[in-house]
Design a protein around this motif. Sequence first.
Motif, PDB file in Angstrom:
ATOM      1  N   LEU A 295       0.639   5.290   0.714  1.00  0.00           N
ATOM      2  CA  LEU A 295       0.149   6.446   1.199  1.00  0.00           C
ATOM      3  C   LEU A 295       0.847   7.606   1.028  1.00  0.00           C
ATOM      4  O   LEU A 295       1.910   7.811   1.199  1.00  0.00           O
TER       5      LEU A 295
ATOM      6  N   GLU B 260       0.780  -1.174  -0.074  1.00  0.00           N
ATOM      7  CA  GLU B 260       0.046  -0.054  -0.008  1.00  0.00           C
ATOM      8  C   GLU B 260       1.063   1.296  -0.019  1.00  0.00           C
ATOM      9  O   GLU B 260       2.032   1.299   0.575  1.00  0.00           O
TER      10      GLU B 260
ATOM     11  N   PRO C 151      -5.184   3.969   1.846  1.00  0.00           N
ATOM     12  CA  PRO C 151      -4.094   4.229   0.976  1.00  0.00           C
ATOM     13  C   PRO C 151      -4.552   4.833  -0.190  1.00  0.00           C
ATOM     14  O   PRO C 151      -5.580   4.353  -0.746  1.00  0.00           O
TER      15      PRO C 151
END
Length: 143
Positions: free
Chosen positions: A65, A63, A74
């Motif tokens: 972010l 993921e 995310p």
Amino acid sequence: MEPLGAAFGVLAVGFALLIGVLGAFLLRRYHLARALGTVDASIRLPPSGWRVGVCRYTDRHLEWLSLLSLSPIPRFRFLRSSLSVAGWRTATDAERTRVPPGAIIVQLTHDGESFDLAMQYDVYAGLSSWIEAGPVIGIGTWR
């Protein structure tokens, strides 16, 4: 209420909001840095430019972010079994101003779509090990 008092009140509220938002960004960055399985990594999805952020490993996903967001969700999520490392290279002169100092550019593919992550070499070693250590497709319970 006097005009000067009203202006001071508006400025005080604006300053308090600014401090609150800045505090929220710092708190989010602190929690992301302390969480297990998170690493600093900038991302480039063609045709857009580089974005600063943090990658997080989970059992099934990688993921990404954004650092310039307060969202805990995310922005990008890549399935581990669909990720493959195409290679890595050093940053070009034009990229050196947009990626962290000393970062390498890792070329990845996800379901046939390529993208780049800029990260430190030791982080790349961990990422490639994490991708390669996943169970073989058809064996295991989570793919």
